[in-house]
Design a protein around this motif. Structure first.
Motif, mmCIF file in Angstrom:
data_model
loop_
_atom_site.group_PDB
_atom_site.id
_atom_site.type_symbol
_atom_site.label_atom_id
_atom_site.label_comp_id
_atom_site.label_asym_id
_atom_site.label_seq_id
_atom_site.Cartn_x
_atom_site.Cartn_y
_atom_site.Cartn_z
ATOM 1 N N LEU A 113 -45.048 24.941 16.513
ATOM 2 C CA LEU A 113 -44.093 26.201 15.758
ATOM 3 C C LEU A 113 -45.033 27.669 15.577
ATOM 4 N N ASN A 114 -44.586 28.520 15.239
ATOM 5 C CA ASN A 114 -45.762 30.100 15.566
ATOM 6 C C ASN A 114 -46.782 29.206 14.203
ATOM 7 N N GLU A 115 -47.532 30.287 14.080
ATOM 8 C CA GLU A 115 -48.860 29.409 12.656
ATOM 9 C C GLU A 115 -48.283 29.909 11.642
ATOM 10 N N GLU A 116 -47.538 30.907 11.724
ATOM 11 C CA GLU A 116 -47.337 32.309 10.392
ATOM 12 C C GLU A 116 -45.935 30.628 9.699
ATOM 13 N N GLU A 117 -45.418 30.880 10.673
ATOM 14 C CA GLU A 117 -43.807 29.113 10.778
ATOM 15 C C GLU A 117 -44.706 28.163 9.753
ATOM 16 N N THR A 118 -45.439 27.799 9.819
ATOM 17 C CA THR A 118 -46.154 26.706 9.734
ATOM 18 C C THR A 118 -46.701 26.328 8.333
ATOM 19 N N ARG A 119 -45.904 25.931 7.231
ATOM 20 C CA ARG A 119 -46.302 25.599 5.990
ATOM 21 C C ARG A 119 -45.918 24.082 5.274
ATOM 22 N N TYR A 120 -47.210 23.951 4.423
ATOM 23 C CA TYR A 120 -46.652 22.391 4.320
ATOM 24 C C TYR A 120 -46.380 22.145 2.397
ATOM 25 N N CYS A 121 -45.457 22.023 3.144
ATOM 26 C CA CYS A 121 -43.830 21.238 1.799
ATOM 27 C C CYS A 121 -44.263 19.745 1.247
ATOM 28 N N TRP A 122 -44.762 20.029 -0.105
ATOM 29 C CA TRP A 122 -44.631 18.081 -0.444
ATOM 30 C C TRP A 122 -43.609 17.660 -0.052
ATOM 31 N N SER A 123 -42.419 18.177 -0.294
ATOM 32 C CA SER A 123 -41.182 16.516 0.101
ATOM 33 C C SER A 123 -41.078 16.160 1.058
ATOM 34 N N ARG A 175 -38.512 22.504 2.516
ATOM 35 C CA ARG A 175 -37.712 21.830 1.643
ATOM 36 C C ARG A 175 -36.051 21.554 1.399
ATOM 37 N N LYS A 176 -35.289 22.253 2.687
ATOM 38 C CA LYS A 176 -34.072 22.112 2.829
ATOM 39 C C LYS A 176 -34.207 21.343 3.657
ATOM 40 N N ALA A 177 -35.127 21.472 5.400
ATOM 41 C CA ALA A 177 -35.374 20.614 6.094
ATOM 42 C C ALA A 177 -35.200 18.877 5.605
ATOM 43 N N ALA A 178 -36.539 18.898 4.023
ATOM 44 C CA ALA A 178 -36.375 17.562 3.879
ATOM 45 C C ALA A 178 -35.461 16.539 3.432
ATOM 46 N N LYS A 179 -34.669 18.314 2.742
ATOM 47 C CA LYS A 179 -33.194 17.873 2.103
ATOM 48 C C LYS A 179 -32.049 17.493 2.670
ATOM 49 N N ARG A 180 -32.606 18.122 3.535
ATOM 50 C CA ARG A 180 -31.093 17.832 4.813
ATOM 51 C C ARG A 180 -31.326 16.228 5.870
ATOM 52 N N ILE A 181 -32.393 15.486 5.927
ATOM 53 C CA ILE A 181 -33.367 14.844 6.717
ATOM 54 C C ILE A 181 -33.334 13.786 5.558
ATOM 55 N N TRP A 182 -33.612 13.651 4.198
ATOM 56 C CA TRP A 182 -33.370 12.180 3.976
ATOM 57 C C TRP A 182 -32.907 11.547 3.407
ATOM 58 N N PRO A 183 -31.716 11.846 3.870
ATOM 59 C CA PRO A 183 -30.250 10.634 3.346
ATOM 60 C C PRO A 183 -30.000 10.254 4.281
ATOM 61 N N GLU A 184 -30.274 10.358 5.623
ATOM 62 C CA GLU A 184 -29.870 9.696 6.592
ATOM 63 C C GLU A 184 -31.170 8.518 6.883
ATOM 64 N N ARG A 189 -31.391 4.580 7.829
ATOM 65 C CA ARG A 189 -33.568 4.712 8.401
ATOM 66 C C ARG A 189 -32.948 5.553 9.653
ATOM 67 N N ARG A 190 -32.709 6.223 9.890
ATOM 68 C CA ARG A 190 -32.714 7.675 11.049
ATOM 69 C C ARG A 190 -33.529 8.723 10.428
ATOM 70 N N TRP A 191 -33.800 9.146 11.910
ATOM 71 C CA TRP A 191 -34.839 10.285 11.212
ATOM 72 C C TRP A 191 -33.946 11.567 12.744
ATOM 73 N N LEU A 192 -33.196 12.120 12.216
ATOM 74 C CA LEU A 192 -32.453 12.807 12.769
ATOM 75 C C LEU A 192 -31.638 12.456 14.124
ATOM 76 N N LYS A 193 -30.973 11.257 14.485
ATOM 77 C CA LYS A 193 -30.015 10.297 14.909
ATOM 78 C C LYS A 193 -30.878 9.593 15.392
ATOM 79 N N LYS A 238 -33.910 21.261 11.396
ATOM 80 C CA LYS A 238 -34.446 20.393 12.943
ATOM 81 C C LYS A 238 -35.381 20.290 13.685
ATOM 82 N N TYR A 239 -35.647 22.299 13.471
ATOM 83 C CA TYR A 239 -36.836 22.569 14.060
ATOM 84 C C TYR A 239 -37.832 21.755 13.214
ATOM 85 N N ILE A 240 -37.856 22.800 11.954
ATOM 86 C CA ILE A 240 -38.947 22.510 11.246
ATOM 87 C C ILE A 240 -39.431 20.680 11.074
#
Length: 378
Positions: A113-123, A175-184, A189-193, A238-240
Motif C-alpha cells: 500500500l501507500n506508506e500513509e495507508e499502512t497502519r498496524y491494527c491490534w485486531s 479494524r473493519k477489515a479484521a471484522k470482515r475476515i475473522w468470521p470466515e 478456516r478460510r482467508w479471503l476464500k 481485502k486490500y488492507i
C-alpha cells in the motif's frame, strides 16, 4: 424527586463506584480488588455519597436509590467476574513480555500500500497471524480450536480498546477489515476464500504454504488496484487485509530462512501463538484507560449503558489485569501506548522481554498512577 433526577443519581453512584474499583484495581499497578462484602458496600456508600453532584440545588439524594445503585454495580462486577475468558487466559500465559510487537513484521519487507495507508491494527495483525497458525501442517486440531477460541475472546476486549481509542481513519478501516475476515477464518478456516488447510492436506511444507499465502495476498492487492474507482471502496477491506498477510508472511519466511534449521511445524506454531499473546498483552495495557473513559461518557442518554459496560469489562478483565501485574512496561507515554505502530517503532532493546517486579513503571500521565480519581457528574 423527579424521574430525571433519580436516573442521574443512579448514574452518579454507578460511576463513583466504578471509579473506586478502578482506583484500587487498576491505577496501582493493576492490583486486583477482592469482592466487596455487605460491610464493605455500606462503607463504600458512606464514603462516596457526598461526592454525587445533584442537578437541582434543593434536591436531596435518595439513600435508597443510592444504596440500590451501589448494590447493583457490586453485583454486576461480581457476576462479570464469573465469566472468565479461560481460553484467552491460557494464551496470554504463553507471553513473557512484549517481543511480539516488534517481531510480527519486518520493516524491511515493503508494503503493498501507500506508506500513509499502512497502519498496524491490534485486531488485524493478530487475526492475520492466526491465519498462519491454522495453515501450518501437522498441528493437533485441539490446539487449533483452542487458539481460535482464545482469539474470539481476545477480539472482544481488543475491539473495546480500538473503538474507544483507535479512531484514526486508517485504523478504523483496518479494524473493519479484521471484522470482515475473522468470521470466515473462525468458522471455515478460510482467508479471503482461500482454504488455509488445503495445501497442508496435499502434503505441502510450512514454507511452501506460507509462500503460497504471500503470493495470494499479492494477487489480491493487484486485483484491487486494477479495479475501477467505483468498486475500489467495496474491496478496501481485502486490500488492507492482503497487505497485512503479505508483510507478515514475508516476515515469517525471512525469520525461518535465517535460522540454522527451518523450524519444525510445532515450533513455528508456538512462535506464532506467542507473538499473538505478546501483541494482545500490549493491547490490553490500555484496558484501564478504556474503562475510565466509559465512566465519563458525555451523552446523558448513553451514560448508564456506558457505565454498566465499564463495570462488566472491569469484572471480565480481572484475570487479564492480574497477568499484567508482573509486567514491566516500556517507557511509552499514555498516548503512544494506544497504538501498535508506536510499540513496533520503539527500540527493541527497550521493549521488555520478560516479567519484572510486580510494580509497573509509569509516568505521571499514565492511568496506572497512584493518584486518586474523583468523578464529577454534571
Amino acid at each position: 424527586m423527579s424521574i430525571h433526577i433519580s436516573q442521574t443519581a443512579i448514574v452518579g453512584k454507578c460511576c463513583l463506584i466504578c471509579v473506586s474499583y478502578l482506583r484500587k484495581s487498576l491505577f496501582r499497578g493493576f492490583k486486583e480488588e477482592q469482592s466487596a462484602s455487605n460491610t464493605d458496600a455500606t462503607s463504600e456508600f458512606e464514603r462516596y455519597i457526598t461526592y454525587v453532584v445533584q442537578i437541582e440545588e434543593e434536591a436531596e439524594l435518595s439513600e435508597n436509590i443510592s444504596r440500590s445503585a451501589l448494590n447493583s454495580i457490586n453485583r454486576l462486577l461480581q457476576e462479570s467476574e464469573n465469566y472468565v475468558p479461560s481460553n484467552l487466559i491460557k494464551l496470554l500465559q504463553k507471553s513473557e513480555g512484549f517481543s511480539g510487537v516488534i517481531e510480527f513484521v519486518d520493516d524491511e519487507v515493503p508494503t503493498l500500500l501507500n506508506e500513509e495507508e499502512t497502519r498496524y491494527c491490534w485486531s488485524l495483525e493478530t487475526v492475520t497471524l492466526t491465519s498462519f497458525a491454522i495453515a501450518i501442517p501437522n498441528i493437533d486440531d485441539g490446539n487449533l480450536k483452542a487458539l481460535l477460541a482464545s482469539m474470539k475472546e481476545g477480539l472482544e476486549f481488543s475491539r473495546h480498546i480500538e473503538e474507544s481509542l483507535n479512531t484514526n481513519g486508517d485504523l478504523v478501516k483496518a479494524r473493519k477489515a479484521a471484522k470482515r475476515i475473522w468470521p470466515e477464518i473462525e468458522l471455515y478456516r478460510r482467508w479471503l476464500k482461500t482454504n488455509l488447510q488445503k495445501n497442508a492436506c496435499k502434503g505441502c511444507t510450512s514454507k511452501e504454504i506460507i509462500q503460497h499465502l504471500a503470493d495470494e495476498a499479492e494477487k489480491v492487492v493487484k486485483q484491487v488496484k486494477s479495479c475501477k474507482k467505483g468498486s475500489l471502496d467495496d474491496s478496501m477491506y481485502k486490500y488492507i487485509a492482503a497487505n497485512s498477510m503479505y508483510r507478515t508472511s514475508q516476515t515469517i519466511l525471512r525469520y525461518c530462512d535465517a535460522q540454522e534449521n527451518w523450524p519444525t511445524d510445532e515450533e513455528l506454531f508456538q512462535r506464532i501463538s506467542t507473538m499473538i499473546a505478546d501483541i494482545l498483552c500490549a493491547c490490553f495495557t490500555n484496558l484501564p484507560r478504556v474503562i475510565t473513559l466509559k465512566c465519563h461518557h458525555k451523552a446523558m442518554e448513553k451514560r448508564i449503558e456506558s457505565i454498566w459496560s465499564a463495570a462488566q469489562l472491569l469484572g471480565r478483565s480481572k484475570q487479564i489485569l492480574k497477568i499484567l501485574e508482573a509486567r514491566q512496561l516500556p517507557n511509552l507515554d499514555l498516548h503512544s501506548r494506544v497504538y501498535l505502530h508506536m510499540w513496533h517503532s520503539f527500540p527493541k532493546s527497550q521493549i521488555p522481554s520478560g516479567c519484572a517486579s510486580p510494580v509497573i513503571k509509569t509516568n505521571t500521565a499514565s492511568p496506572c498512577s497512584n493518584e486518586s480519581t474523583i468523578v464529577n457528574i454534571t
